[in-house]
Write an enzyme that holds these catalytic residues in place. Structure first.
Site, PDB file in Angstrom:
ATOM      1  N   SER A 189       0.845  -1.181   0.036  1.00 34.02           N
ATOM      2  CA  SER A 189       0.108   0.008   0.114  1.00 34.02           C
ATOM      3  C   SER A 189       0.826   1.281   0.131  1.00 34.02           C
ATOM      4  O   SER A 189       1.784   1.529  -0.797  1.00 34.02           O
ATOM      5  CB  SER A 189      -1.030  -0.221   1.286  1.00 34.02           C
ATOM      6  OG  SER A 189      -1.889   1.134   1.222  1.00 34.02           O
ATOM      7  N   MET A 190       0.767   2.122   1.209  1.00 36.11           N
ATOM      8  CA  MET A 190       1.763   3.170   1.075  1.00 36.11           C
ATOM      9  C   MET A 190       3.217   2.929   1.101  1.00 36.11           C
ATOM     10  O   MET A 190       3.888   3.616   0.445  1.00 36.11           O
ATOM     11  CB  MET A 190       1.534   3.781   2.501  1.00 36.11           C
ATOM     12  CG  MET A 190       0.948   5.103   2.608  1.00 36.11           C
ATOM     13  SD  MET A 190       0.588   6.429   1.618  1.00 36.11           S
ATOM     14  CE  MET A 190      -0.915   7.016   2.518  1.00 36.11           C
ATOM     15  N   HIS A 249      -7.151  -5.144  -1.632  1.00 37.56           N
ATOM     16  CA  HIS A 249      -6.176  -4.225  -1.125  1.00 37.56           C
ATOM     17  C   HIS A 249      -5.297  -4.908  -0.258  1.00 37.56           C
ATOM     18  O   HIS A 249      -3.828  -4.662  -0.022  1.00 37.56           O
ATOM     19  CB  HIS A 249      -6.701  -2.654  -0.888  1.00 37.56           C
ATOM     20  CG  HIS A 249      -5.549  -2.001  -0.411  1.00 37.56           C
ATOM     21  ND1 HIS A 249      -4.799  -1.449  -1.478  1.00 37.56           N
ATOM     22  CD2 HIS A 249      -5.017  -1.395   0.932  1.00 37.56           C
ATOM     23  CE1 HIS A 249      -3.826  -0.621  -0.921  1.00 37.56           C
ATOM     24  NE2 HIS A 249      -4.040  -0.452   0.525  1.00 37.56           N
ATOM     25  N   ASP A 260      -9.454  -4.452  -5.433  1.00 37.93           N
ATOM     26  CA  ASP A 260      -8.819  -3.343  -4.711  1.00 37.93           C
ATOM     27  C   ASP A 260      -9.707  -2.084  -5.031  1.00 37.93           C
ATOM     28  O   ASP A 260      -9.635  -1.548  -5.996  1.00 37.93           O
ATOM     29  CB  ASP A 260      -7.426  -2.937  -4.909  1.00 37.93           C
ATOM     30  CG  ASP A 260      -6.658  -2.212  -4.177  1.00 37.93           C
ATOM     31  OD1 ASP A 260      -7.252  -1.501  -3.400  1.00 37.93           O
ATOM     32  OD2 ASP A 260      -5.406  -2.317  -4.244  1.00 37.93           O
TER      33      ASP A 260
END
Length: 293
Positions: free
Chosen positions: A162-163, A240, A208
């Site tokens: 993710s990030m 996700h 996602d």
């Protein structure tokens, strides 16, 4: 013509004699050709297994001992008989801790890597910060960690969810010497990455809704240079948060990618080329083949 054939035959015979000379084995010759190969020849079963051929130990890095990141856990092959290993640092996602990607630690390390799953300075860090923290963690691994003597500092890679996946791209952009990058359902407001020269495997998920592939993983992949060794794996029936639990498809292709580019181990190219076909776990796979050309 006969002289040329005779000369060629003599050269071939000399090469065979060298390889078959007492004390010289085919395995030794292969090792000399690629000194970074680690572990036995891979099979589909071996790259899909929960654990690879190496026993794994782990050690904790306190946040108090970390500079530029939030500490973490290092997983490493217990044996030193094979020499040094390549290393990979993995970042969690937004609001998450290293526990969310901890399953990758022993799974990758048992295949012959030193793996560092990290916590970030805050759980709200953005991708550019996570990129810097991935690099700070790599520097800690190679310069200050208790296992630095087990690591080849010239063979390093980054991963993140993710990030942290967006941070993986940031790290690869900032440090071109990295050998491999694997963003997992990555998120980043920057959609274009033409500056990246690190071989990159982008992994997205068809379901996602946090970082939809149409606005994240796909444009990330498409913006990478056409000359780059790159691949796009879209997971089928995934979300996700699929990278937060043990997943054979993620592990298999991450291992193959890291082996191929961190270790320069062409034995693993069989899992990447020809391009894998869609199946129960793969929605789509794109990539450059042959690799390393």
């Amino acid at each position: 013509m006969r002289r040329h054939l005779a000369a060629a035959a003599t050269a071939t015979a000399a090469s065979l004699t060298l390889l078959l000379a007492p004390g010289v084995r085919a395995a030794d010759a292969a090792a000399a050709a690629n000194p970074y190969e680690r572990g036995p020849a891979p099979t589909r079963a071996s790259v899909e297994a929960l654990r690879g051929p190496y026993a794994v130990s782990q050690t904790t890095v306190s946040s108090l001992a970390a500079t530029g990141f939030g500490g973490g856990t290092i997983y490493y092959p217990t044996s030193t008989a094979d020499g040094t290993f390549g290393a990979v640092v993995i970042s969690p996602g937004f609001t998450a801790y290293q526990s969310s990607i901890a399953w990758l630690g022993p799974r990758l390390a048992s295949q012959g890597f030193v793996v560092f799953t990290i916590d970030t300075l805050t759980t709200l860090d953005q991708p550019d910060s996570r990129g810097r923290q991935l690099l700070a963690a790599l520097d800690h691994l190679t310069q200050r960690s208790a296992v630095r003597g087990r690591i080849d500092a010239g063979r390093l890679g980054v991963m993140g969810h993710s990030m942290g996946g967006g941070g993986t791209l940031e790290a690869a952009k900032s440090r071109p010497s990295l050998k491999a990058a694997v963003p997992l359902t990555g998120w980043n407001t920057d959609k274009t990455w033409p500056e990246i020269t690190t071989p990159t495997l982008v992994i997205g998920a068809d379901g996602d809704t946090v970082a939809p592939v149409a606005t994240h993983s796909e444009p990330f992949y498409e913006s990478l240079p056409g000359s780059l060794d790159k691949a796009y794996l879209e997971l089928n029936g995934a979300t996700h948060f699929t990278p937060n639990t043990s997943n054979t498809t993620i592990a298999k292709y991450s291992i193959a990618w890291l082996k191929r580019f961190v270790d320069d181990d062409t034995r693993y190219e069989q899992f990447l080329c020809p391009l894998p076909r869609p199946d129960l776990t793969i929605e789509e796979y794109r990539g450059s083949c042959p690799l390393g050309s």
